[in-house]
Design a protein around this motif. Sequence first.
Motif, short mmCIF file in Angstrom:
data_model
loop_
_atom_site.label_atom_id
_atom_site.label_comp_id
_atom_site.label_asym_id
_atom_site.label_seq_id
_atom_site.Cartn_x
_atom_site.Cartn_y
_atom_site.Cartn_z
N ASP A 281 0.87 -1.62 -0.07
CA ASP A 281 0.21 -0.22 -0.51
C ASP A 281 1.10 1.47 -0.21
O ASP A 281 1.98 1.11 0.42
N ASN A 282 0.06 1.98 0.04
CA ASN A 282 1.21 3.95 -0.12
C ASN A 282 1.54 4.22 0.85
O ASN A 282 3.14 4.49 1.19
N GLN A 283 1.12 3.76 1.75
CA GLN A 283 1.80 4.16 3.07
C GLN A 283 3.08 3.51 3.88
O GLN A 283 4.13 3.78 4.05
#
Length: 123
Positions: free
Chosen positions: A2-4
């Motif tokens: 994921d982006n995080q």
Amino acid sequence: MDNQSMLSELNERLYEYTKEIDDTFLSVKMSGEKGDFFSQVKPFADEVKEVVDHWKVEAASWIKRNRPKNLHTSQIESAAEQLEMISVQAFFPETSRTRFINYLQSVRYVLTVLRENINKYET
């Protein structure tokens, strides 16, 4: 991924680069010899820039989504510019120690604040 977690990974990679940049600066200052532009300076600066460019996009997008109180996109932009500058300046003994250290500390501050915010907003 994921982006995080991608942002977190990029952030940590940049923090590692600050250590490498600091070590290079100290070594060059002590020896008085500049790094070779084509075999050392340019490849390293290009490598850092590639990660910085990716990090800048991810960090700006993360800040827009999460709106942390103590971090703004202008700080990301500034840290990115400073990191690109010191990734080159570290190889030159004539680089001002004070300015170099100020830029390095400023970059590390932004990376640390971002790291703390990412950890706080993790779901």
